[in-house]
Design an enzyme around this catalytic site. Structure first.
Site, short mmCIF file in Angstrom:
data_model
loop_
_atom_site.label_atom_id
_atom_site.label_comp_id
_atom_site.label_asym_id
_atom_site.label_seq_id
_atom_site.Cartn_x
_atom_site.Cartn_y
_atom_site.Cartn_z
N ASP A 70 -82.82 -18.80 37.69
CA ASP A 70 -84.22 -18.78 36.77
C ASP A 70 -85.41 -18.52 37.67
O ASP A 70 -85.38 -18.53 38.80
CB ASP A 70 -84.18 -20.34 36.02
CG ASP A 70 -85.12 -20.12 34.97
OD1 ASP A 70 -84.63 -20.21 33.63
OD2 ASP A 70 -86.50 -20.16 34.99
N GLU A 83 -74.14 -15.49 21.47
CA GLU A 83 -73.78 -17.00 21.20
C GLU A 83 -73.84 -17.50 19.85
O GLU A 83 -74.77 -16.97 18.90
CB GLU A 83 -74.51 -17.96 22.06
CG GLU A 83 -76.11 -17.66 22.00
CD GLU A 83 -76.80 -18.21 20.88
OE1 GLU A 83 -78.08 -17.94 20.61
OE2 GLU A 83 -76.16 -19.31 20.25
N LYS A 86 -74.40 -10.87 15.30
CA LYS A 86 -75.12 -12.10 15.64
C LYS A 86 -76.40 -12.27 14.78
O LYS A 86 -76.47 -13.30 14.07
CB LYS A 86 -75.71 -12.02 17.09
CG LYS A 86 -76.69 -13.21 17.46
CD LYS A 86 -76.27 -14.54 17.33
CE LYS A 86 -77.41 -15.45 17.58
NZ LYS A 86 -76.97 -16.86 17.58
N ALA A 108 -79.93 -28.34 0.13
CA ALA A 108 -81.39 -28.01 -0.10
C ALA A 108 -82.24 -28.85 0.48
O ALA A 108 -81.84 -29.87 1.02
CB ALA A 108 -81.61 -28.02 -1.71
N GLY A 115 -86.20 -24.27 9.89
CA GLY A 115 -86.69 -23.66 11.30
C GLY A 115 -85.79 -23.53 12.60
O GLY A 115 -84.77 -23.27 12.40
N CYS A 149 -83.84 -19.93 16.24
CA CYS A 149 -83.16 -18.89 15.83
C CYS A 149 -83.37 -18.19 14.64
O CYS A 149 -83.64 -17.06 14.49
CB CYS A 149 -81.70 -19.27 16.18
SG CYS A 149 -81.32 -19.41 17.94
C1 UDX Z 1 -82.70 -17.85 24.26
C2 UDX Z 1 -83.05 -16.68 23.42
O1 UDX Z 1 -84.42 -16.86 23.24
C3 UDX Z 1 -82.36 -16.60 22.23
O2 UDX Z 1 -82.91 -15.40 21.66
C4 UDX Z 1 -81.06 -16.53 22.20
O3 UDX Z 1 -80.38 -16.54 21.05
C5 UDX Z 1 -80.84 -17.41 23.12
O4 UDX Z 1 -81.16 -17.54 24.34
P1 UDX Z 1 -83.01 -20.31 24.79
O5 UDX Z 1 -82.06 -20.43 25.72
O6 UDX Z 1 -83.47 -21.12 23.59
O7 UDX Z 1 -82.95 -19.07 23.61
O8 UDX Z 1 -84.44 -19.64 25.50
P2 UDX Z 1 -85.19 -20.42 26.57
O9 UDX Z 1 -85.08 -22.12 26.40
O10 UDX Z 1 -86.70 -20.13 26.48
O11 UDX Z 1 -84.85 -20.08 27.96
C6 UDX Z 1 -85.11 -18.96 28.60
C7 UDX Z 1 -84.59 -19.20 30.10
O12 UDX Z 1 -84.85 -17.77 30.82
C8 UDX Z 1 -86.00 -20.11 30.66
O13 UDX Z 1 -85.73 -21.11 31.48
C9 UDX Z 1 -86.95 -19.00 31.47
O14 UDX Z 1 -87.52 -19.59 32.49
C10 UDX Z 1 -85.82 -18.03 31.90
N1 UDX Z 1 -86.33 -16.76 32.30
C11 UDX Z 1 -87.10 -16.02 31.51
C12 UDX Z 1 -85.65 -16.00 33.47
O15 UDX Z 1 -84.90 -16.74 34.16
N2 UDX Z 1 -86.02 -14.79 33.74
C13 UDX Z 1 -86.78 -14.16 32.85
O16 UDX Z 1 -87.40 -13.04 33.42
C14 UDX Z 1 -87.51 -14.78 31.92
C1 UDX Z 2 -78.67 -21.92 14.26
C2 UDX Z 2 -77.18 -21.41 14.04
O1 UDX Z 2 -76.30 -22.39 13.36
C3 UDX Z 2 -76.41 -21.04 15.22
O2 UDX Z 2 -74.91 -20.73 15.08
C4 UDX Z 2 -77.09 -20.03 16.23
O3 UDX Z 2 -76.58 -19.73 17.16
C5 UDX Z 2 -78.49 -20.71 16.44
O4 UDX Z 2 -79.05 -20.84 15.21
P1 UDX Z 2 -79.81 -24.06 14.87
O5 UDX Z 2 -81.05 -23.43 15.18
O6 UDX Z 2 -79.53 -25.02 16.31
O7 UDX Z 2 -78.59 -23.05 14.90
O8 UDX Z 2 -79.97 -25.00 13.71
P2 UDX Z 2 -78.75 -25.11 12.19
O9 UDX Z 2 -78.12 -26.51 12.55
O10 UDX Z 2 -78.31 -23.75 11.93
O11 UDX Z 2 -80.06 -25.28 11.25
C6 UDX Z 2 -81.20 -24.31 11.34
C7 UDX Z 2 -82.28 -24.90 10.23
O12 UDX Z 2 -81.68 -24.68 8.79
C8 UDX Z 2 -82.47 -26.30 10.12
O13 UDX Z 2 -83.86 -26.30 10.21
C9 UDX Z 2 -81.84 -27.12 9.35
O14 UDX Z 2 -82.65 -28.11 8.86
C10 UDX Z 2 -82.09 -25.87 8.23
N1 UDX Z 2 -80.87 -26.09 7.30
C11 UDX Z 2 -79.29 -25.98 7.74
C12 UDX Z 2 -81.08 -26.55 5.74
O15 UDX Z 2 -82.07 -26.52 5.42
N2 UDX Z 2 -79.61 -26.60 4.99
C13 UDX Z 2 -78.51 -26.45 5.38
O16 UDX Z 2 -77.50 -26.45 4.67
C14 UDX Z 2 -78.24 -26.07 6.74
#
Ligand code: UDX
Ligand code: UDX
Length: 446
Positions: A35, A151, A204, A252, A257, A260
């Site tokens: 990182d 993922e 994805k 519902a 939020g 992703c």
């Molecule tokens: C990330 C992506 O945002 C998302 O699109 C994808 O679906 C899943 O991976 P997330 O793991 O939640 O999501 O991101 P974040 O928690 O922000 O972690 C990214 C890491 O990369 C941070 O620890 C940051 O410091 C690191 N990073 C960023 C590097 O190591 N090198 C860089 O140049 C920029």
């Molecule tokens: C999602 C995808 O599920 C995962 O496969 C992908 O890799 C990353 O994005 P995540 O964002 O962790 O994962 O949350 P998820 O459990 O999917 O919920 C997403 C949002 O949808 C939440 O705000 C949840 O409250 C809402 N939701 C989910 C609903 O409002 N109704 C539903 O029936 C299911």
């Protein structure tokens, strides 16, 4: 789990990177985590995990013999045969995915002989792989392989999703690279979809966009139910038994939020637009979701009239339970609306950090503290701690015992019997305006 001993580099020790690293180590691989943030690497070396994900700390501890942490890309490229890119790809103001961190990683790769494979785990627009390959060629690194391996991990259950996935997707330019990446998952019982890079990238985005579409659809059905007397929970049940529809993601509520769905839906719509196609459906999915977060205001005004000077308790700040993540959480929009309407906002969440919520809102240490003196309590995140919300103690503490159930978490009959006014999402027959009074669907007493 069967033992295989490849050496894997994980670049980006964020939520996706750390879950992927821990699970690959659990599969028996040697894992080197990189990182750019020194504090993050120091923390990890000290055994402290900088993110919240159930089971992750234990998994990293159990596999620490096979894991190392570094700030030096050379530590990865000298030893690893796979470079998994797990850096953030947040949205830019235009809604495009910000790939600057991805390019920073590609540019940081030193000249090297090893025929390693660069594997994209971060969510990127379709077509990115092609551009990465061109960048590697331009840097004389075209002997490196490239694969897209998105993922599908959901927060709060990421390790379960990694170990028991519905499918694994691997796209590459050279079939041998796909096979090498696919083989890393030996020990995991799931179908592997081998395809081209652009299709893997699109799988994805399309998967997340479709799940978000299901949510916006059922939320609109809920809104129609409120006008026609139907019950969205019954409707979703009846729909979901159709195997062509299925029961998942038909719950519902007050909108989706997270880190992703919002960004991936916007990124796909933007990608389509950049490619000359107006993705109308996704425009509506986004608009419906933004409106759904605000509909609760209308419900509150129906019960309380003007919200100016009223006190409203927001229960749950994170975008869903079992995470401390507030990225794109409905609570942020709702809280802002309430403050803008002149209401006092009191908020509670078991995990979200105190400093991560709206200025002007009072963060409370307990549910009871949050509802004390409140004219209404809104369930925004369906934390299990809220299942017993409709208690005598809570009713006694509130100025006006009104519960707006933004996640249809509670049993309406139980809430009413406990002497609360109750409103929810898409279940008009279960809402009542006057505390303890029969629901509106029952004819008024003679
Ligand atoms: C990330 C992506 O945002 C998302 O699109 C994808 O679906 C899943 O991976 P997330 O793991 O939640 O999501 O991101 P974040 O928690 O922000 O972690 C990214 C890491 O990369 C941070 O620890 C940051 O410091 C690191 N990073 C960023 C590097 O190591 N090198 C860089 O140049 C920029
Ligand atoms: C999602 C995808 O599920 C995962 O496969 C992908 O890799 C990353 O994005 P995540 O964002 O962790 O994962 O949350 P998820 O459990 O999917 O919920 C997403 C949002 O949808 C939440 O705000 C949840 O409250 C809402 N939701 C989910 C609903 O409002 N109704 C539903 O029936 C299911």
């Amino acid at each position: 789990m069967s033992q295989s001993n490849e050496t894997i580099g994980i670049i980006g020790a964020g939520w996706v990177g750390l879950v992927t690293a821990a699970c690959f180590a659990e599969l028996g691989h040697r894992v080197i985590v990189l990182d750019v943030v020194p504090e993050r690497i120091e923390q990890l070396k000290a055994g402290n995990v900088p993110i919240y994900e159930p089971g992750l700390t234990e998994l990293l501890e159990r596999n620490k013999e096979r894991m190392s942490y570094t700030l030096e890309i050379k530590d990865v490229t000298d030893e690893a045969d796979f470079y998994f890119i797990c850096v953030g790809t947040p949205p830019t103001y235009s809604g495009d995915a910000d790939l600057s961190a991805v390019w920073a990683v590609i540019d940081s790769l030193p000249p090297l002989e090893r025929r390693a494979v660069v594997v994209m785990k971060s969510t990127v627009p379709a077509g990115t792989g092609e551009k990465v390959r061109a960048a590697l060629q331009a840097r004389g690194l075209d002997h490196l392989g490239y694969a897209s391996n998105p993922e599908f991990l959901a927060e709060g259950r990421a390790i379960e999703d990694f170990v028991h996935p519905d499918r694994i997707v691997v796209g590459s330019f050279e079939p041998s690279d796909s096979e090498r990446v696919g083989a890393l998952y030996a020990g995991i019982d799931a179908p592997i979809v081998y395809c081209d890079v652009a299709s893997a990238e699109m799988i994805k985005l399309a998967s997340n966009a479709f799940l978000a579409t299901r949510i916006s659809f059922i939320n609109e059905i809920a809104n129609v139910c409120e006008l026609t007397g139907a019950d969205v929970e019954q409707v979703a049940k009846g729909m979901g038994l159709d195997r062509r529809v299925g029961p998942h993601f038909l719950h519902a509520g007050i909108g989706y939020g997270g880190s992703c769905f919002p960004k991936d839906v916007t990124a796909l719509k933007q990608l389509a637009g950049n490619s000359g196609y107006h993705f109308q459906l996704l425009s509506s999915v986004i608009e419906v979701n933004e409106l759904q977060k605000r509909r609760v205001i209308g419900k509150l005004e129906k019960h309380l009239g003007s919200l100016a000077g009223k006190t409203v308790a927001i229960l749950g700040l994170t975008f869903k339970p079992d995470t401390n993540d507030m990225r794109e959480a409905a609570s942020i929009v709702l809280g802002s609306r309430l403050l803008a309407e002149g209401a006092e906002v009191r908020a509670w969440d078991p995990l979200a950090g105190r400093d991560s919520y709206l200025r002007g809102a009072n963060i409370c240490d307990s549910v009871l503290d949050a509802v004390t003196g409140a004219d209404a309590a809104i369930i925004v995140t369906e934390w299990k701690e809220l299942r017993e919300l409709a208690s005598e103690q809570v009713r006694g503490a509130m100025r006006h015992p009104l519960i707006i159930d933004g996640r249809n978490l509670l049993d309406p009959d139980q809430v009413r019997a406990a002497g609360f006014a109750y409103d929810c999402i898409g279940r008009p027959g279960h809402c009542n305006h006057t505390p303890g009074k029969a629901t509106s669907s029952e004819p008024p007493a003679e």
